[in-house]
Write a protein that holds these residues in place. Structure first.
Motif, PDB file in Angstrom:
ATOM      1  N   TYR A  52      -7.082   7.399  -2.353  1.00  0.00           N
ATOM      2  CA  TYR A  52      -5.846   7.661  -1.611  1.00  0.00           C
ATOM      3  C   TYR A  52      -4.788   6.599  -1.900  1.00  0.00           C
ATOM      4  O   TYR A  52      -3.603   6.918  -2.086  1.00  0.00           O
ATOM      5  CB  TYR A  52      -6.126   7.714  -0.113  1.00  0.00           C
ATOM      6  N   GLN A  53      -5.195   5.351  -1.956  1.00  0.00           N
ATOM      7  CA  GLN A  53      -4.240   4.275  -2.247  1.00  0.00           C
ATOM      8  C   GLN A  53      -3.632   4.430  -3.636  1.00  0.00           C
ATOM      9  O   GLN A  53      -2.476   4.063  -3.866  1.00  0.00           O
ATOM     10  CB  GLN A  53      -4.943   2.923  -2.126  1.00  0.00           C
ATOM     11  N   THR A  54      -4.406   5.010  -4.546  1.00  0.00           N
ATOM     12  CA  THR A  54      -3.929   5.161  -5.923  1.00  0.00           C
ATOM     13  C   THR A  54      -2.992   6.356  -6.075  1.00  0.00           C
ATOM     14  O   THR A  54      -1.971   6.272  -6.767  1.00  0.00           O
ATOM     15  CB  THR A  54      -5.122   5.324  -6.885  1.00  0.00           C
ATOM     16  N   PHE A  55      -3.312   7.478  -5.407  1.00  0.00           N
ATOM     17  CA  PHE A  55      -2.559   8.712  -5.650  1.00  0.00           C
ATOM     18  C   PHE A  55      -1.859   9.285  -4.417  1.00  0.00           C
ATOM     19  O   PHE A  55      -1.101  10.254  -4.541  1.00  0.00           O
ATOM     20  CB  PHE A  55      -3.503   9.782  -6.225  1.00  0.00           C
ATOM     21  N   LYS A  56      -2.128   8.740  -3.239  1.00  0.00           N
ATOM     22  CA  LYS A  56      -1.500   9.212  -1.997  1.00  0.00           C
ATOM     23  C   LYS A  56      -1.757  10.697  -1.740  1.00  0.00           C
ATOM     24  O   LYS A  56      -0.910  11.406  -1.196  1.00  0.00           O
ATOM     25  CB  LYS A  56       0.014   8.943  -2.018  1.00  0.00           C
ATOM     26  N   LEU A  57      -2.931  11.155  -2.129  1.00  0.00           N
ATOM     27  CA  LEU A  57      -3.349  12.524  -1.835  1.00  0.00           C
ATOM     28  C   LEU A  57      -4.452  12.464  -0.778  1.00  0.00           C
ATOM     29  O   LEU A  57      -5.524  11.902  -1.032  1.00  0.00           O
ATOM     30  CB  LEU A  57      -3.872  13.230  -3.090  1.00  0.00           C
ATOM     31  N   PRO A  58      -4.218  13.005   0.417  1.00  0.00           N
ATOM     32  CA  PRO A  58      -5.245  12.962   1.469  1.00  0.00           C
ATOM     33  C   PRO A  58      -6.522  13.674   1.020  1.00  0.00           C
ATOM     34  O   PRO A  58      -6.466  14.720   0.359  1.00  0.00           O
ATOM     35  CB  PRO A  58      -4.593  13.702   2.638  1.00  0.00           C
ATOM     36  N   LEU A  59      -7.656  13.113   1.384  1.00  0.00           N
ATOM     37  CA  LEU A  59      -8.918  13.741   0.994  1.00  0.00           C
ATOM     38  C   LEU A  59      -9.979  13.548   2.073  1.00  0.00           C
ATOM     39  O   LEU A  59      -9.938  12.593   2.854  1.00  0.00           O
ATOM     40  CB  LEU A  59      -9.411  13.192  -0.346  1.00  0.00           C
ATOM     41  N   ILE A  60     -10.903  14.495   2.085  1.00  0.00           N
ATOM     42  CA  ILE A  60     -12.026  14.477   3.019  1.00  0.00           C
ATOM     43  C   ILE A  60     -13.317  14.631   2.227  1.00  0.00           C
ATOM     44  O   ILE A  60     -13.386  15.428   1.284  1.00  0.00           O
ATOM     45  CB  ILE A  60     -11.917  15.622   4.050  1.00  0.00           C
ATOM     46  N   ILE A  79     -17.848  12.784   6.587  1.00  0.00           N
ATOM     47  CA  ILE A  79     -18.443  11.583   6.005  1.00  0.00           C
ATOM     48  C   ILE A  79     -17.352  10.533   5.814  1.00  0.00           C
ATOM     49  O   ILE A  79     -17.525   9.373   6.182  1.00  0.00           O
ATOM     50  CB  ILE A  79     -19.132  11.894   4.660  1.00  0.00           C
ATOM     51  N   ALA A  80     -16.220  10.956   5.254  1.00  0.00           N
ATOM     52  CA  ALA A  80     -15.125  10.002   5.023  1.00  0.00           C
ATOM     53  C   ALA A  80     -13.798  10.749   4.986  1.00  0.00           C
ATOM     54  O   ALA A  80     -13.727  11.897   4.537  1.00  0.00           O
ATOM     55  CB  ALA A  80     -15.339   9.248   3.712  1.00  0.00           C
ATOM     56  N   TYR A  81     -12.765  10.080   5.474  1.00  0.00           N
ATOM     57  CA  TYR A  81     -11.401  10.603   5.369  1.00  0.00           C
ATOM     58  C   TYR A  81     -10.493   9.481   4.903  1.00  0.00           C
ATOM     59  O   TYR A  81     -10.616   8.334   5.355  1.00  0.00           O
ATOM     60  CB  TYR A  81     -10.898  11.129   6.713  1.00  0.00           C
ATOM     61  N   ALA A  82      -9.583   9.807   4.004  1.00  0.00           N
ATOM     62  CA  ALA A  82      -8.576   8.840   3.564  1.00  0.00           C
ATOM     63  C   ALA A  82      -7.241   9.570   3.490  1.00  0.00           C
ATOM     64  O   ALA A  82      -7.120  10.586   2.808  1.00  0.00           O
ATOM     65  CB  ALA A  82      -8.941   8.248   2.209  1.00  0.00           C
ATOM     66  N   GLY A  83      -6.268   9.070   4.222  1.00  0.00           N
ATOM     67  CA  GLY A  83      -4.955   9.710   4.251  1.00  0.00           C
ATOM     68  C   GLY A  83      -4.139   9.172   5.401  1.00  0.00           C
ATOM     69  O   GLY A  83      -4.599   8.329   6.177  1.00  0.00           O
ATOM     70  N   MET A 103       5.237   8.397  -7.590  1.00  0.00           N
ATOM     71  CA  MET A 103       3.796   8.303  -7.824  1.00  0.00           C
ATOM     72  C   MET A 103       3.456   8.987  -9.146  1.00  0.00           C
ATOM     73  O   MET A 103       3.915  10.091  -9.420  1.00  0.00           O
ATOM     74  CB  MET A 103       3.033   8.965  -6.677  1.00  0.00           C
ATOM     75  N   GLU A 104       2.662   8.316  -9.967  1.00  0.00           N
ATOM     76  CA  GLU A 104       2.322   8.832 -11.293  1.00  0.00           C
ATOM     77  C   GLU A 104       1.023   9.634 -11.239  1.00  0.00           C
ATOM     78  O   GLU A 104       0.020   9.181 -10.680  1.00  0.00           O
ATOM     79  CB  GLU A 104       2.169   7.667 -12.275  1.00  0.00           C
ATOM     80  N   TYR A 105       1.062  10.854 -11.813  1.00  0.00           N
ATOM     81  CA  TYR A 105      -0.124  11.706 -11.843  1.00  0.00           C
ATOM     82  C   TYR A 105      -0.417  12.101 -13.289  1.00  0.00           C
ATOM     83  O   TYR A 105      -0.413  13.273 -13.645  1.00  0.00           O
ATOM     84  CB  TYR A 105       0.090  12.961 -11.002  1.00  0.00           C
ATOM     85  N   SER A 106      -0.653  11.103 -14.120  1.00  0.00           N
ATOM     86  CA  SER A 106      -0.865  11.337 -15.546  1.00  0.00           C
ATOM     87  C   SER A 106      -2.329  11.128 -15.915  1.00  0.00           C
ATOM     88  O   SER A 106      -3.130  10.610 -15.129  1.00  0.00           O
ATOM     89  CB  SER A 106       0.004  10.378 -16.359  1.00  0.00           C
ATOM     90  N   GLU A 107      -2.657  11.521 -17.154  1.00  0.00           N
ATOM     91  CA  GLU A 107      -4.013  11.312 -17.660  1.00  0.00           C
ATOM     92  C   GLU A 107      -4.331   9.822 -17.730  1.00  0.00           C
ATOM     93  O   GLU A 107      -5.453   9.399 -17.445  1.00  0.00           O
ATOM     94  CB  GLU A 107      -4.153  11.952 -19.047  1.00  0.00           C
ATOM     95  N   ASN A 108      -3.332   9.031 -18.121  1.00  0.00           N
ATOM     96  CA  ASN A 108      -3.551   7.585 -18.210  1.00  0.00           C
ATOM     97  C   ASN A 108      -3.845   6.987 -16.835  1.00  0.00           C
ATOM     98  O   ASN A 108      -4.708   6.112 -16.695  1.00  0.00           O
ATOM     99  CB  ASN A 108      -2.326   6.901 -18.825  1.00  0.00           C
ATOM    100  N   LYS A 109      -3.113   7.461 -15.834  1.00  0.00           N
ATOM    101  CA  LYS A 109      -3.336   6.957 -14.475  1.00  0.00           C
ATOM    102  C   LYS A 109      -4.723   7.358 -13.974  1.00  0.00           C
ATOM    103  O   LYS A 109      -5.411   6.580 -13.298  1.00  0.00           O
ATOM    104  CB  LYS A 109      -2.261   7.513 -13.540  1.00  0.00           C
ATOM    105  N   LEU A 110      -5.143   8.570 -14.322  1.00  0.00           N
ATOM    106  CA  LEU A 110      -6.470   9.037 -13.920  1.00  0.00           C
ATOM    107  C   LEU A 110      -7.554   8.221 -14.621  1.00  0.00           C
ATOM    108  O   LEU A 110      -8.580   7.874 -14.010  1.00  0.00           O
ATOM    109  CB  LEU A 110      -6.621  10.521 -14.252  1.00  0.00           C
TER     110      LEU A 110
END
Length: 408
Positions: free
Chosen positions: A33-41, A50-54, A1-8
């Motif tokens: 979440y689909q882009t970075f696979k980092l769970p978030l609330i 309100i929302a959960y993705a993970g 998984m890419e976590y670069s400035e370009n990806k952001l």
């Protein structure tokens, strides 16, 4: 998984396009979440979901609680969010921060506040387990905070008023007189939420059961009125006003009631929370009486509708403290302290149709003594006892006291 400035940057462009199409917050969270696979609330100011993705395998027990039940436990809010300073740290920053203490000690994450017009509207939390992702997580969090603020405004999703979770818990428990009987049971919450006299409780409901109008009225009240606890249950809005000026409800609140189609009842003003159940019942009875009489768009005080309330409700439904209005209670209290018979004097005087001679004879007192007593009663009660409406109301009250308590 890419976590670069370009990806952001690539994600930002896609998110802008998605938000511009009027997506929901849940859809934005899923995109992240689909882009970075980092769970978030995404949670509201009371930490309700309100929302959960993970993924399904979230090991953080506090995230699990929020995801599966929709909100944290009371203990979590008090022990971790408040006592450990988590809430203060997050709301004290205008950007996302890194949290690795308290409730997050084993599950480090970034958390950022969502503000709209300087009002706290929610939080974004991103869970990550790799230290090298910290800076990236902070940047992503700040992006999501901004997008969530846009969506909350455009979809009219936002709360009109920032909610302090402890204040909300106190409101729930304050109006739950079955499980939290006395003020001592609220002590932990009252240490944090400062409530100061004078107090007044109001209960209201929408006349035509229109949930949209009711929600709008609630938002207006919360926005316009200060020093307020509020709680909604059974399609009724329960309000506790505190720090009342001149012991009166604010003109802004009364104006909102006049402009709305609602039934509204208010308790008498009081200075101690020890017997809050008495005043909650007063407001409930006043609201019920307003509904029975189809009197809407005005706030009916319990003291003003007591006669009608006695005629419309079974006496056994009243708490004993509410069977006696303040004017009559004042007379009984004075009698007890000074060993006089002012309450009995008034009762007999009214029974005999305000006839001084007959009353003096009935009580075996001189006419001048009776006149002195009646003037004393007027001073203490603050009403004109020879007014026909007052006389009829007091007669009914004395009869109610006689039937319900055997007090003559």
């Amino acid at each position: 998984m890419e976590y670069s400035e370009n990806k952001l940057l690539e994600f930002t462009k896609k998110a802008i396009e998605t938000v511009s199409q009027g997506c929901r917050i849940e859809e934005l969270a899923q995109l992240a979440y689909q882009t970075f696979k980092l769970p978030l609330i995404v949670a509201d100011p009371g930490y309700r979901l309100i929302a959960y993705a993970g993924g399904e395998n979230i090991h953080d027990p506090y995230w699990q609680q929020i995801i599966y039940s929709g909100e944290p436990t009371d203990h979590t809010i008090m022990k971790f969010y408040i006592d450990d300073g988590l809430m203060e740290a997050i709301t004290g920053s205008n950007e996302a921060i890194y949290i690795d203490w308290g409730v997050c000690v084993d599950y480090p994450q970034t958390c950022g506040p969502i503000y709209i017009d300087n009002n706290l509207e929610g939080f974004v939390s991103i869970l990550f387990m790799r230290e090298e992702l910290l800076k990236f997580s902070l940047k992503l969090n700040n992006l999501l905070r901004q997008f969530c603020a846009i969506l909350m405004q455009s979809n009219n999703y936002r709360l009109t008023h920032a909610i302090n979770p402890v204040k909300e818990l106190l409101a729930q428990k304050f109006f739950d007189i079955e499980n939290y009987v006395d003020a001592a049971s609220l002590e932990d919450y009252l240490k944090i939420v400062q409530l100061k006299a004078s107090y007044c409780i109001v209960v209201l409901s929408q006349k035509n059961h229109d949930s949209m109008l009711f929600s709008r009225l609630k938002s207006q009240i919360v926005k316009e009125c200060q020093n307020l606890l509020y709680y909604e249950k059974e399609q009724k809005l329960y309000l506790l006003f505190h720090q009342l000026r001149d012991s009166k409800l604010s003109p802004a609140f009364l104006q909102l009631i006049r402009q709305s189609e609602c039934y509204c009842g208010a308790s008498t003003v009081f200075d101690s929370l020890d017997q809050r159940a008495v005043f909650i019942q007063q407001a409930e009875i006043a609201r019920d009486t307003a509904q029975s009489l189809n009197t809407s768009s005005q706030c009916i005080a319990f003291s003003e509708c007591l006669t009608e309330a006695f005629l419309l409700h079974p006496l056994k439904a009243f708490k004993k403290e509410n069977l006696m209005p303040e004017e009559i209670h004042t007379l009984f209290a004075y009698d007890e302290v000074h060993e006089t018979e002012l309450a009995k004097t008034l009762s007999v005087y009214l029974q005999l149709r305000n006839d001084i001679n007959k009353t003096a004879k009935k009580l075996h007192v001189h006419r001048n003594t009776l006149i002195y007593r009646l003037n004393k009663i007027r001073d203490l009660a603050g009403v004109e006892i020879d007014d026909p409406e007052v006389a009829w109301r007091f007669q009914l009250i004395f009869r109610v006291l006689e039937v319900s308590t055997g007090r003559k």
